[in-house]
Design a protein around this motif. Structure first.
Motif, PDB file in Angstrom:
ATOM      1  N   LEU A   7      39.768  51.718  40.411  1.00  0.00           N
ATOM      2  CA  LEU A   7      38.901  50.770  39.676  1.00  0.00           C
ATOM      3  C   LEU A   7      40.158  49.710  39.288  1.00  0.00           C
ATOM      4  N   TYR A   8      41.102  50.176  38.703  1.00  0.00           N
ATOM      5  CA  TYR A   8      42.072  49.051  38.316  1.00  0.00           C
ATOM      6  C   TYR A   8      42.654  48.299  39.345  1.00  0.00           C
ATOM      7  N   LYS A   9      43.074  48.660  40.462  1.00  0.00           N
ATOM      8  CA  LYS A   9      43.345  48.052  41.529  1.00  0.00           C
ATOM      9  C   LYS A   9      42.420  47.052  42.056  1.00  0.00           C
ATOM     10  N   LEU A  10      41.221  47.668  42.006  1.00  0.00           N
ATOM     11  CA  LEU A  10      40.061  46.546  42.598  1.00  0.00           C
ATOM     12  C   LEU A  10      39.986  45.487  41.718  1.00  0.00           C
ATOM     13  N   LEU A  11      39.902  45.786  40.255  1.00  0.00           N
ATOM     14  CA  LEU A  11      39.925  44.692  39.274  1.00  0.00           C
ATOM     15  C   LEU A  11      40.897  43.949  39.301  1.00  0.00           C
ATOM     16  N   LEU A  12      42.174  44.366  39.544  1.00  0.00           N
ATOM     17  CA  LEU A  12      43.436  43.593  39.786  1.00  0.00           C
ATOM     18  C   LEU A  12      43.274  42.638  40.873  1.00  0.00           C
ATOM     19  N   PHE A  13      42.633  42.889  41.950  1.00  0.00           N
ATOM     20  CA  PHE A  13      42.470  42.047  42.958  1.00  0.00           C
ATOM     21  C   PHE A  13      41.363  40.850  42.880  1.00  0.00           C
ATOM     22  N   ILE A  14      40.330  41.407  42.167  1.00  0.00           N
ATOM     23  CA  ILE A  14      39.179  40.560  41.995  1.00  0.00           C
ATOM     24  C   ILE A  14      39.653  39.598  41.026  1.00  0.00           C
ATOM     25  N   ASN A  15      40.625  40.172  40.193  1.00  0.00           N
ATOM     26  CA  ASN A  15      40.986  39.059  39.068  1.00  0.00           C
ATOM     27  C   ASN A  15      41.946  37.913  39.641  1.00  0.00           C
ATOM     28  N   ILE A  16      42.844  38.346  40.633  1.00  0.00           N
ATOM     29  CA  ILE A  16      43.563  37.462  40.980  1.00  0.00           C
ATOM     30  C   ILE A  16      42.728  36.426  41.952  1.00  0.00           C
ATOM     31  N   LEU A  17      41.796  36.946  42.857  1.00  0.00           N
ATOM     32  CA  LEU A  17      41.071  35.870  43.416  1.00  0.00           C
ATOM     33  C   LEU A  17      40.057  35.166  42.440  1.00  0.00           C
ATOM     34  N   PHE A  18      39.722  35.433  41.415  1.00  0.00           N
ATOM     35  CA  PHE A  18      38.854  34.723  40.409  1.00  0.00           C
ATOM     36  C   PHE A  18      39.860  33.775  39.832  1.00  0.00           C
ATOM     37  N   LEU A  19      41.084  33.975  39.501  1.00  0.00           N
ATOM     38  CA  LEU A  19      42.142  33.020  38.974  1.00  0.00           C
ATOM     39  C   LEU A  19      42.261  32.144  39.831  1.00  0.00           C
ATOM     40  N   ILE A  20      42.418  32.237  41.276  1.00  0.00           N
ATOM     41  CA  ILE A  20      42.638  31.386  42.324  1.00  0.00           C
ATOM     42  C   ILE A  20      41.437  30.151  42.304  1.00  0.00           C
ATOM     43  N   LEU A  21      40.244  30.806  42.458  1.00  0.00           N
ATOM     44  CA  LEU A  21      39.000  30.121  42.147  1.00  0.00           C
ATOM     45  C   LEU A  21      38.729  29.412  40.986  1.00  0.00           C
ATOM     46  N   LEU A  22      39.416  29.626  39.633  1.00  0.00           N
ATOM     47  CA  LEU A  22      39.373  28.809  38.616  1.00  0.00           C
ATOM     48  C   LEU A  22      40.353  27.788  38.723  1.00  0.00           C
ATOM     49  N   LEU A  23      41.389  28.016  39.328  1.00  0.00           N
ATOM     50  CA  LEU A  23      42.299  26.773  39.435  1.00  0.00           C
ATOM     51  C   LEU A  23      41.922  25.656  40.458  1.00  0.00           C
ATOM     52  N   VAL A  24      41.107  26.336  41.667  1.00  0.00           N
ATOM     53  CA  VAL A  24      40.796  25.353  42.625  1.00  0.00           C
ATOM     54  C   VAL A  24      39.782  24.676  41.916  1.00  0.00           C
ATOM     55  N   LEU A  25      38.758  25.163  41.171  1.00  0.00           N
ATOM     56  CA  LEU A  25      37.733  24.511  40.440  1.00  0.00           C
ATOM     57  C   LEU A  25      38.092  23.375  39.404  1.00  0.00           C
ATOM     58  N   ILE A  26      39.442  23.623  38.615  1.00  0.00           N
ATOM     59  CA  ILE A  26      39.726  22.722  37.907  1.00  0.00           C
ATOM     60  C   ILE A  26      40.281  21.565  38.362  1.00  0.00           C
TER      61      ILE A  26
END
Length: 156
Positions: A7-26
């Motif tokens: 679960l930790y590794k899955l959440l780490l992967f999701i958070n990395i993708l989500f951070l990239i999405l937020l950077l692209v959004l801004i």
């Protein structure tokens, strides 16, 4: 412990993708809106629409990041520890804030949404709110377990 690690590794992967999405959004939406003062006549919030969406995404990211940190603390220190209790509570708080702000945002932009999307958004925000409240309850279980573990360690 194997499932928590997964679960930790899955959440780490999701958070990395989500951070990239937020950077692209801004970079693609928020900054150009303020630099070029693009009028958004079709949006209720106008120029601030993308900024509000970014801030909501940031709240969700912070909640998921705190949950990820709590899982890492469980892996490192064991299930009952003060660090994971505090981080689960903070993660729950961020998810509750995301849900409440989502409800408010959904009401504000109701004129832009179809009825089925409006209702679906309410259901989604309600479930996020329930997860946040569940994390609050879960952190209390960890707190109680930590106290019992400390008392048990003292008697041995």
């Amino acid at each position: 412990m194997k499932n928590i690690n997964l679960l930790y590794k899955l959440l780490l992967f999701i958070n990395i993708l989500f951070l990239i999405l937020l950077l692209v959004l801004i970079v693609i939406l928020v900054i150009p809106d303020f630099l070029y003062q693009k009028p958004h006549d079709d949006k209720v919030l106008g120029i601030f629409n993308h900024l509000v969406i970014f801030c909501r995404g940031l709240l969700l990211f912070m909640g998921l990041f705190k949950i990820q940190q709590a899982l890492k603390a469980i892996i490192k220190y064991g299930f009952y520890n003060k660090v994971s209790e505090v981080r689960f509570k903070k993660g729950g708080l961020f998810l509750i804030l995301f849900g409440v702000i989502g409800f408010i945002f959904n009401i504000i932009i109701k004129s832009e949404l179809e009825l089925n999307v409006f209702i679906t958004n309410f259901v989604q925000y309600f479930f996020v709110l329930l997860v946040g409240l569940g994390l609050f309850v879960f952190s209390d279980f960890i707190k109680s377990g930590t106290i019992l573990k400390e008392e048990n360690d003292l008697t041995i």
